[in-house]
Scaffold this motif. Sequence first.
Motif, PDB file in Angstrom:
ATOM      1  N   GLU A 323       0.810  -1.207   0.000  1.00 24.79           N
ATOM      2  CA  GLU A 323       0.000   0.000   0.000  1.00 24.79           C
ATOM      3  C   GLU A 323       0.852   1.269   0.000  1.00 24.79           C
ATOM      4  OE1 GLU A 323      -2.495   0.777   3.402  1.00 24.79           O
ATOM      5  OE2 GLU A 323      -3.947   1.843   2.150  1.00 24.79           O
ATOM      6  N   GLU A 324       1.880   1.267   0.837  1.00 23.83           N
ATOM      7  CA  GLU A 324       2.616   2.521   0.993  1.00 23.83           C
ATOM      8  C   GLU A 324       3.751   2.681  -0.015  1.00 23.83           C
ATOM      9  OE1 GLU A 324       3.502   3.268   5.114  1.00 23.83           O
ATOM     10  OE2 GLU A 324       1.365   3.604   5.491  1.00 23.83           O
ATOM     11  N   TRP A 325       4.228   1.572  -0.576  1.00 27.02           N
ATOM     12  CA  TRP A 325       5.367   1.676  -1.494  1.00 27.02           C
ATOM     13  C   TRP A 325       5.037   1.209  -2.909  1.00 27.02           C
ATOM     14  CZ3 TRP A 325       8.852   4.578   0.794  1.00 27.02           C
ATOM     15  CH2 TRP A 325       8.888   4.605   2.196  1.00 27.02           C
ATOM     16  N   GLY A 326       3.825   0.673  -3.062  1.00 28.98           N
ATOM     17  CA  GLY A 326       3.360   0.355  -4.406  1.00 28.98           C
ATOM     18  C   GLY A 326       4.084  -0.802  -5.074  1.00 28.98           C
ATOM     19  N   PHE A 327       3.860  -0.905  -6.382  1.00 26.45           N
ATOM     20  CA  PHE A 327       4.471  -1.985  -7.159  1.00 26.45           C
ATOM     21  C   PHE A 327       5.993  -1.880  -7.113  1.00 26.45           C
ATOM     22  CE2 PHE A 327       5.847  -3.827 -11.277  1.00 26.45           C
ATOM     23  CZ  PHE A 327       5.387  -5.116 -11.061  1.00 26.45           C
ATOM     24  N   LEU A 328       6.452  -0.648  -7.059  1.00 24.89           N
ATOM     25  CA  LEU A 328       7.899  -0.426  -6.991  1.00 24.89           C
ATOM     26  C   LEU A 328       8.475  -1.065  -5.732  1.00 24.89           C
ATOM     27  CD1 LEU A 328       9.682   1.326  -8.916  1.00 24.89           C
ATOM     28  CD2 LEU A 328       9.669   3.044  -7.111  1.00 24.89           C
ATOM     29  N   GLY A 329       7.867  -0.756  -4.595  1.00 24.73           N
ATOM     30  CA  GLY A 329       8.341  -1.303  -3.325  1.00 24.73           C
ATOM     31  C   GLY A 329       8.246  -2.820  -3.299  1.00 24.73           C
ATOM     32  N   CYS A 330       7.116  -3.350  -3.814  1.00 25.18           N
ATOM     33  CA  CYS A 330       6.933  -4.804  -3.831  1.00 25.18           C
ATOM     34  C   CYS A 330       8.031  -5.459  -4.676  1.00 25.18           C
ATOM     35  CB  CYS A 330       5.569  -5.159  -4.413  1.00 25.18           C
ATOM     36  SG  CYS A 330       4.205  -4.674  -3.365  1.00 25.18           S
ATOM     37  N   SER A 331       8.334  -4.843  -5.823  1.00 26.58           N
ATOM     38  CA  SER A 331       9.350  -5.398  -6.708  1.00 26.58           C
ATOM     39  C   SER A 331      10.713  -5.387  -6.017  1.00 26.58           C
ATOM     40  CB  SER A 331       9.439  -4.579  -8.000  1.00 26.58           C
ATOM     41  OG  SER A 331       8.179  -4.512  -8.589  1.00 26.58           O
ATOM     42  N   VAL A 332      11.001  -4.324  -5.284  1.00 24.83           N
ATOM     43  CA  VAL A 332      12.287  -4.243  -4.579  1.00 24.83           C
ATOM     44  C   VAL A 332      12.383  -5.373  -3.558  1.00 24.83           C
ATOM     45  CG1 VAL A 332      13.618  -2.883  -2.911  1.00 24.83           C
ATOM     46  CG2 VAL A 332      12.632  -1.780  -4.935  1.00 24.83           C
ATOM     47  N   VAL A 333      11.303  -5.561  -2.784  1.00 24.14           N
ATOM     48  CA  VAL A 333      11.329  -6.594  -1.743  1.00 24.14           C
ATOM     49  C   VAL A 333      11.455  -7.981  -2.364  1.00 24.14           C
ATOM     50  CG1 VAL A 333       9.953  -7.705   0.056  1.00 24.14           C
ATOM     51  CG2 VAL A 333      10.080  -5.218  -0.051  1.00 24.14           C
ATOM     52  N   ILE A 334      10.637  -8.254  -3.385  1.00 24.16           N
ATOM     53  CA  ILE A 334      10.713  -9.570  -4.024  1.00 24.16           C
ATOM     54  C   ILE A 334      12.082  -9.735  -4.687  1.00 24.16           C
ATOM     55  CG2 ILE A 334       9.772 -10.969  -5.912  1.00 24.16           C
ATOM     56  CD1 ILE A 334       6.998  -9.848  -5.139  1.00 24.16           C
ATOM     57  N   GLY A 335      12.580  -8.649  -5.270  1.00 27.53           N
ATOM     58  CA  GLY A 335      13.906  -8.691  -5.887  1.00 27.53           C
ATOM     59  C   GLY A 335      14.989  -9.034  -4.871  1.00 27.53           C
ATOM     60  N   LEU A 336      14.909  -8.428  -3.706  1.00 26.30           N
ATOM     61  CA  LEU A 336      15.893  -8.711  -2.657  1.00 26.30           C
ATOM     62  C   LEU A 336      15.837 -10.187  -2.257  1.00 26.30           C
ATOM     63  CD1 LEU A 336      15.617  -5.635  -0.232  1.00 26.30           C
ATOM     64  CD2 LEU A 336      17.613  -6.309  -1.574  1.00 26.30           C
ATOM     65  N   TYR A 337      14.620 -10.685  -2.103  1.00 33.58           N
ATOM     66  CA  TYR A 337      14.470 -12.098  -1.712  1.00 33.58           C
ATOM     67  C   TYR A 337      15.061 -13.017  -2.776  1.00 33.58           C
ATOM     68  CZ  TYR A 337      11.533 -11.468   2.426  1.00 33.58           C
ATOM     69  OH  TYR A 337      11.066 -11.167   3.668  1.00 33.58           O
ATOM     70  N   ILE A 338      14.710 -12.749  -4.029  1.00 38.44           N
ATOM     71  CA  ILE A 338      15.182 -13.626  -5.103  1.00 38.44           C
ATOM     72  C   ILE A 338      16.707 -13.559  -5.206  1.00 38.44           C
ATOM     73  CG2 ILE A 338      15.227 -13.863  -7.627  1.00 38.44           C
ATOM     74  CD1 ILE A 338      12.842 -15.164  -6.121  1.00 38.44           C
ATOM     75  N   PHE A 339      17.220 -12.348  -5.078  1.00 36.79           N
ATOM     76  CA  PHE A 339      18.682 -12.214  -5.093  1.00 36.79           C
ATOM     77  C   PHE A 339      19.293 -13.042  -3.973  1.00 36.79           C
ATOM     78  CE2 PHE A 339      22.686 -10.078  -4.080  1.00 36.79           C
ATOM     79  CZ  PHE A 339      23.272 -10.033  -5.339  1.00 36.79           C
ATOM     80  N   LEU A 340      18.708 -12.946  -2.767  1.00 37.78           N
ATOM     81  CA  LEU A 340      19.192 -13.704  -1.607  1.00 37.78           C
ATOM     82  C   LEU A 340      19.123 -15.210  -1.871  1.00 37.78           C
ATOM     83  CD1 LEU A 340      20.074 -13.679   1.428  1.00 37.78           C
ATOM     84  CD2 LEU A 340      17.645 -13.810   1.991  1.00 37.78           C
ATOM     85  N   LEU A 341      17.957 -15.641  -2.388  1.00 44.52           N
ATOM     86  CA  LEU A 341      17.763 -17.086  -2.591  1.00 44.52           C
ATOM     87  C   LEU A 341      18.731 -17.632  -3.642  1.00 44.52           C
ATOM     88  CD1 LEU A 341      13.848 -17.303  -2.568  1.00 44.52           C
ATOM     89  CD2 LEU A 341      15.428 -17.854  -0.720  1.00 44.52           C
ATOM     90  N   LEU A 342      18.857 -16.918  -4.743  1.00 47.96           N
ATOM     91  CA  LEU A 342      19.763 -17.385  -5.796  1.00 47.96           C
ATOM     92  C   LEU A 342      21.206 -17.394  -5.286  1.00 47.96           C
ATOM     93  CD1 LEU A 342      18.302 -15.555  -8.940  1.00 47.96           C
ATOM     94  CD2 LEU A 342      17.872 -17.888  -8.140  1.00 47.96           C
TER      95      LEU A 342
END
Lengths: 420, 669
Positions: A323-342
């Motif tokens: 809600e507060e950070w939008g698609f941009l924020g969601c993408s950053v968070v998911i991006g961080l997770y995927i980067f971490l997992l890979l």
Amino acid sequence: MQQQQGNRFFFNVDWITVLIYVALCTIGFVNIFASVPPEQSAVFGFNTLYGKQLIYVITGLVLGLSILLFDGRLFNVFSPFIYGGTLLLLMAVLVIGNKVAGNQAWIAIGSFKLQPAEFAKFGTALLLARYVGAFNPKFRDFKTIMIAGLIVGAPLVLIMLQPDTGSALVFLAFMFPLYREGLSGYFLLIFLGMIVLFVADFLVPTYILIIIITAIAGLFIYNNRRKQKIIFSTILVTVFAIAYLFLIKVAYEKVLAPHQRSRIELMLGLKTDNRGAGYNVIQSQIAIGSGQATGRGFLQGTQTKYGYVPEQSTDFIFSTIGEEWGFLGCSVVIGLYIFLLLRLVNLAERQRSTFSRVYGYCVACILFFHVFINIGMTIGIIPVIGIPLPFISYGGSSLWSFTILLFIFLKLDSNRMGFF
Amino acid sequence: MDQLFNRKYIVQGLFIVIALILLGKLFYIQIISDSAFISAESNVLKKKYKYPARGAILDRNMKVIVQNEPVYDLMVTPNEVKPFDTLALATALDITIDDVRKKLKKARTQSNYQSTFFERQISVQSYARLQEIMYRFPGFLTQDRTVRHFPDSIAGQLFGYVKEVSPEDIEKSEGYYKPGDFIGKSGLERSYEDFLRGEKGVVNTLYDAKNVAQGSYANGKYDVNAVSGERLISSLDIRIQRLGEELMRNKVGAIVAIEPATGEILAFVSSPGYDPNQFVGKDWGKNYMSLLANPYRPQIVRPIAGQYSPGSSFKPVDALVALQDGAIDPSTTFFCPGYYMAGNHKVKCEHVDGTINMQRGIARSCNTYFCHVFQNIITKNGMKKQRETYAHWHEQISKWGFGQKLGIDMPFEKAGIFYKNDHYDKIYGKRWGYTTVISQSIGQGEITSTPLQMANVMAAIANRGYYLRPHLIKGIGDKNVVKKEYVVKNYVGVDEKYFEPVIQGMFEAVNAPYGTAKESQIPGITMCGKTGTVQNPHGKNHSVFIGFAPRDNPKIAIAVIVENGGFGGSYAAPISSFIVEKYLTDSIKPKSNGYTVSAFANTNLLPALKEKAKPGKLTKADSLLNKKTDSTRRIKDSLKIKAATLKRTVAAKPKALKAVITDKPVIKK
Ligand SMILES: [Zn+2]
């Protein structure tokens, strides 16, 4: 010499992973801060949720860094004891645990609450890694699969008894490290097939599914009509699949609690419910959707600010981000997770010892399950399963257990050149 | 590196695929669909409307006719109600515990989450009692709003009433009105709704999940202040309006007075009337039912919806059109033996006037004279072209407003009846002539008109050739805006020079010893007028007077109709004289004939109800419904005439022609 060793230790730790860890914890803190009602966030205090979370983050970081100071070999050596200890705690929680929302999940020590299911994850991961690392078993053998199944199954069953289906589900993540170590890919396919059939069984009449399965099997057998062995196993699989379809219906009615049934039906779109079980998901989706591309801004989310999403600082923290950070924020968070997992998978692959590699895979896959189930739940593609979002959700037990889980691997990784 | 190493890519690939699925769904709900955004807004944002004060209405001398009065409603939000002391609430409201339960149940059926009416317009005493104990009734709150108040209790039908909007109103307004809003339903309240209602204000408030207000949305950026409705200045003169209502007490009929120079309506009386204050309270429904039950039908706005034969009051128009047409000149005389023969149909005259000229024809209201005038007009282009000539005549008469709505600023105005050729063609084929429609020349027959149309005709004569569209509101808002269509002169197509002789006739009707409207004389004021006696087959005739005063530079034109009042001179003329005198001199001097206002006010002319007459059904008093039966009868009469004419034209053609010849006007030079 001492100095040199210290330096080597320093450079061997994968600080990029630590950085991502800190970033995720910070994102968690900021969004928990946003999730509490405005009158609470006006004054900073350690009795507020975000105040407590700050303590958890700091102590978590201290805990993690101190793990780096341990001798990595200890985790290998003591893994049976750690595993045994968590099993004992899981049994203890069934006896002396506090009931939270119908689940017997907590052990209260003073004001501190311990959730053994969280710690059982790395206990299991350690023992599984040790078993594979020490015996280098062949996953073609039935015995190996049985032992590995037992290691994973024991805590899983105990957690199911609490009952905490969500946490139990995470134990399925251990299939992936075993797959990496040689477990047949058919297990994954069968597992996938079971999920597909489960969902399909609700959406399509059972008899149509049986016709489809039989038709596919028939075609498969026709194509391999010379190979008797394949024909035999295909027939076996078909029979099992059909039996499974009937089993689902029975199990669904007899085993699942009504609230679990309604969560599944909601997720599959078989019913709508704006006030009951569906309320969380609907409000969460409204929150995330209303964030649009760039979000409403920090502390500007009305869904968040005015308490429309229940359990928002814990299991539904992702709705605040959305809600507060939008698609941009969601993408950053998911991006961080995927980067971490890979990265974790890459780190695992560079280990010399099988123990470290298996453990690394366990860490990555447990985190993956958590992230996938939790975010999937908040956006309505997975039924409501109450498990935390790693490093971000509010809560000491979960943060610390994820920290321990991750930092043990970082310690093992920093020792990757060492001998086990 | 064993071959199992490749499985790393399968695991990593799975991570990426799942991440893309999550991002895909997020992309959909955050970027593509905006339903979530709308839902989030409706979750937290609640609009509360602020109601503006409705515009007041003043009379032409700035005296208040309609104003606002505060009232209190008790509102309830059912889902916020906690168990409460029903007895205490019932006592405070002076109702029973059972009522409390019923009202609560009713509120629940309307909405559980929204504030709905529990009790409307609670008394001031109840309100005072409640204020002290309101804290004991969570979920309840009092709300104040204003209702209309008429200090003089006059002109009920004129102003109409204001009522809660109906679902149709809401639909038609395209979102302006919300349930619970009020709207002008009839009269001026309806036609000036857009000005009177003002603009609703709105306060946007944020609410949390527990439905507790959390403050203003965007610091009130989108809030709107209520704007009070515009003040309207009515053209009415409250003094003569009140006098008119008094004079018409216990009578059925109407009075319309117009200021000729402006078209402003000075008095607009519809009788029987009702107290407009009855229709603002919570007893609205009850009072409305009793209104509907009144056999004299006060809900009919007679000045614009009553349709009467204009009767003799039509004669001045007849004369003017004939003069313009050249069908007669002011000195044309005809012979009146006490009747006129249209073929073998006899039109009676009240008098045996002998040889009579136009002025005297008007003053004496000679039927014979105007039948001859009509015959001259219609036959001036020859007997064969009567239909075409009638069409021309119809066109000329229509310019005076007959058969059409004048466009007054009130809803539900009627046009009256004034048929064109095609109507008669349908009944008689092409074989009809002046004798068929001769009744119209004396304002009888098919033609009907509203009192407003009659008063407007007088305004046009007073102005010597034009009228301004009659209207009730002369100024809107603080700037007294006048609608531009009210300053346009509508010419009636008669040259100014033709008016004086006709006005002279009307002057004589009032002021000459032989005039029919002597009862309307006012000492010191030169009233010009014309009486009418409208035949009523169901009872006593209707008394009609139309006129204007003073003769030069007229200030007031008037039409008065008193149903069952008999001759025009008996009621309508004296009533007119009181009103004109009051308007022009602000006083009423004692009359030589001994007539007094109170004597007229106390006269009851309400027709007796027939035994079988039931409230709300057709009654004798109901001239409007009678009109229908009247005209049916007339058509039957006309058919008889037609049959007779046909017989003549077929069997005795020469004789018929002879009759026509003897009917030719005798012109004296
Ligand atoms: Zn006569």
